[in-house]
Design an enzyme around this catalytic site. Structure first.
Site, short mmCIF file in Angstrom:
data_model
loop_
_atom_site.label_atom_id
_atom_site.label_comp_id
_atom_site.label_asym_id
_atom_site.label_seq_id
_atom_site.Cartn_x
_atom_site.Cartn_y
_atom_site.Cartn_z
NE ARG A 182 -2.80 4.47 11.75
CZ ARG A 182 -1.97 3.55 12.22
NH1 ARG A 182 -0.69 3.86 12.41
NH2 ARG A 182 -2.39 2.33 12.47
CD GLU A 241 -2.44 -1.31 2.75
OE1 GLU A 241 -3.23 -2.25 2.95
OE2 GLU A 241 -2.15 -0.46 3.63
NE ARG A 288 7.70 1.98 15.94
CZ ARG A 288 7.13 2.98 15.27
NH1 ARG A 288 6.98 2.90 13.97
NH2 ARG A 288 6.71 4.06 15.90
CE LYS A 308 8.60 3.31 9.84
NZ LYS A 308 8.13 4.42 10.72
CE LYS A 345 5.58 5.51 6.57
NZ LYS A 345 5.03 6.87 6.81
CG PHE A 361 -4.28 1.90 6.35
CD1 PHE A 361 -4.28 1.25 7.58
CD2 PHE A 361 -3.74 3.17 6.28
CE1 PHE A 361 -3.75 1.86 8.71
CE2 PHE A 361 -3.22 3.80 7.40
CZ PHE A 361 -3.22 3.13 8.62
NE ARG A 374 1.59 8.27 15.60
CZ ARG A 374 2.14 7.46 14.70
NH1 ARG A 374 2.00 7.69 13.42
NH2 ARG A 374 2.84 6.41 15.08
CD GLU A 397 -1.06 8.06 7.54
OE1 GLU A 397 -0.87 9.28 7.36
OE2 GLU A 397 -0.35 7.37 8.28
#
Length: 507
Positions: A217, A210, A367, A373, A212, A296, A232, A261
């Site tokens: 966010r 996808e 994470r 990413k 970025k 997303f 976020r 986003e």
């Protein structure tokens, strides 16, 4: 329990680099807290009052400083009650009453307790990165799997509430936490990948690739006609983004939770600078600059929670509810198609791509490796630890930045380098005006800051170096921008920095 016990534990945790020792110190404390003491104690050790902002800053504290007490007498409940009263003050006479309350509280505190209170109330004690260690300590104290505690924290959004539930109600209390439409959950995060090929091969091609985006966010909740939008950091911004509210209210569903986003576009449909998007987030009302959402993930749809479903299933739900607002992406591409998607993202003015494991559930607040990413240049989000006064053309300005990576075990950020490159005249002016508001100390050469500001740094790589405590140093670092949407608890870790070492250096 005496408040001094909390202060002593905080000091013990802050002075060791050992994760095991940190967990044991916290576990020892949690084991002897009374049930009503758990929430305030956990909140303080994470760096903030459980009441949130209570209207006390440096100027107010300076006017309330008194001589310290000779011996500890304050209890956890004493301090928590004082914070509750401070948080409720408003209107005529509140300034004087606030000063009076603070003077009483500080007058009953020892020197060490006063220092802790001042740092706590001014944000200097904020240790969001301690969350992982505290989660493990809660699990150990309650005799529960750490994953059970992490999941409850993900859903509650409040570590103190999660800890209280675990220690008083055990597993049954934690399993009672559910995804609640209207209450934000901690977002899933992506880890940096060395290359597109590395990220693609990690999952055997069973991926979504996808765009970025260089946006902000958002997490959007809708229940019937009520729509709420969060950042976020779980801050609500519903009143500032009416165009997003109207769009989600018109979707063909009765309840939904979407992750994505948002960004502002120029007339040609290309992304505007990140700062322009962020300007909307601090607004009290809508501006002429419209925001466009790109979703997303779908975490809930019409009564069905999807957190534990594989990404492929969540994307099917997203396609059913918001097909026109999905982020550009391709499913299960071959090598050539994945590379074409990466190049298309860059050509459209975006940062790169995120490669996602289609079989993975939504691991909020972590994470992990399920999202990778990929950017054409290495970038890291680092904490500003200080800045040196410039010379020559930069005389009078705070210039050379001291940069730190987050300690994943909750310690102070670990310095990994310095840079003055990429600083425009406007940024130099801003730094010189803004940094004293975050000042911890200074000397003749530099101003040292509380770990509150996050800056995005572009670099050519990292190298092994004995110069800094983390054993690594940035190569050719330069400032890209500041990240007002991120806290120090969301900065990249020292592990992420070390992951960029060449294979021969990293062993």
């Amino acid at each position: 329990m005496l408040f001094s016990t909390i202060v002593a534990t905080s000091r013990a945790v802050g002075t060791t680099r050992s994760r095991r020792t940190k967990v044991e110190e916290l576990r020892s404390l949690l084991a002897v807290l009374e049930p009503v003491e758990v929430e305030p104690a956990v909140s303080w050790l994470a760096g903030e009052p459980r009441q949130g902002r209570i209207g006390v800053g440096w100027r107010t504290l300076a006017g309330a400083r008194v001589d310290p007490a000779d011996a500890p007498s304050l209890t956890v409940s004493d301090v928590d009650r004082a914070f509750t009263e401070l948080a409720g003050l408003a209107g005529t006479g509140s300034t004087g009453r606030r000063r009076e309350l603070l003077a009483t509280l500080l007058g009953a505190a020892t020197t060490a307790e006063q220092e802790f209170l001042v740092r706590l109330l001014t944000g200097d004690l904020r240790q969001g990165a301690l969350e992982g260690v505290m989660t493990d300590a809660v699990a150990a104290t309650a005799g529960l799997p750490a994953e059970t505690v992490r999941r409850a924290f993900m859903l509650s959004g409040q570590l103190s509430v999660t800890a209280a539930a675990a220690l008083t109600g055990g597993a049954d209390a934690l399993t009672a936490f559910r995804l609640e439409v209207g209450r934000p959950i901690r977002p899933m995060l992506a880890s940096p990948a060395p290359s597109l090929a590395d990220a693609y091969s990690r999952f055997g091609g069973d991926v979504s690739v996808e765009y970025k985006l260089d946006g902000a966010r958002i997490q959007v909740h809708r229940h019937d006609e009520t729509v709420r939008v969060f950042t976020r950091t779980l801050r609500e911004i519903t009143g500032s983004v009416p165009e997003l509210v109207d769009l989600v209210a018109a979707l063909p569903c009765t309840s939904v939770v979407l992750d994505g986003e948002t960004l502002a576009l120029d007339p040609a449909g290309r992304p505007r600078p990140f700062q322009e998007t962020m300007s909307r987030f601090g607004a009290e009302s809508a501006h002429d600059l419209l925001l466009h959402p790109y979703f997303f993930d779908c975490l809930h749809l019409d009564g069905v929670d999807l957190l534990d479903a594989p990404l492929a299933e969540r994307l099917d739900a997203l396609q059913r509810v918001a097909p026109e607002h999905r982020i550009p992406g391709v499913l299960q591409p071959d090598d050539a198609a994945a590379k074409a998607q990466f190049e298309a993202a860059l050509a459209a003015g975006h940062e790169g791509v995120v490669v996602k494991d289609l079989t993975a559930p939504y691991a909020a607040g972590r994470r992990g490796r399920a999202w990778q990413k990929v950017k054409p240049e290495h970038t890291l989000d680092l904490v500003v630890l200080g800045a040196e006064w410039g010379y020559g053309r930069r005389t009078g300005y705070l210039s050379n930045l001291h940069l730190g990576a987050r300690d994943p075990d909750g310690g102070e950020p670990i310095m990994v380098g310095k840079t003055f490159k990429g600083l425009t005249d406007a940024l130099l002016q801003w730094q010189t005006e803004e940094f004293p508001r975050h000042e911890r100390s200074r000397d003749a050469h530099a101003v040292y800051l509380r770990p509150e500001l996050v800056v995005e740094i572009e670099l050519d790589g990292v190298q092994v170096s004995p110069r800094y405590p983390g054993g690594v140093a940035l190569r050719f670092a330069r400032v890209v921008r500041y990240r007002p949407d991120k806290t120090a608890a969301e900065a990249d870790t020292i592990d992420a920095v070390r992951a960029l070492l060449p294979a021969t250096d990293s062993g």
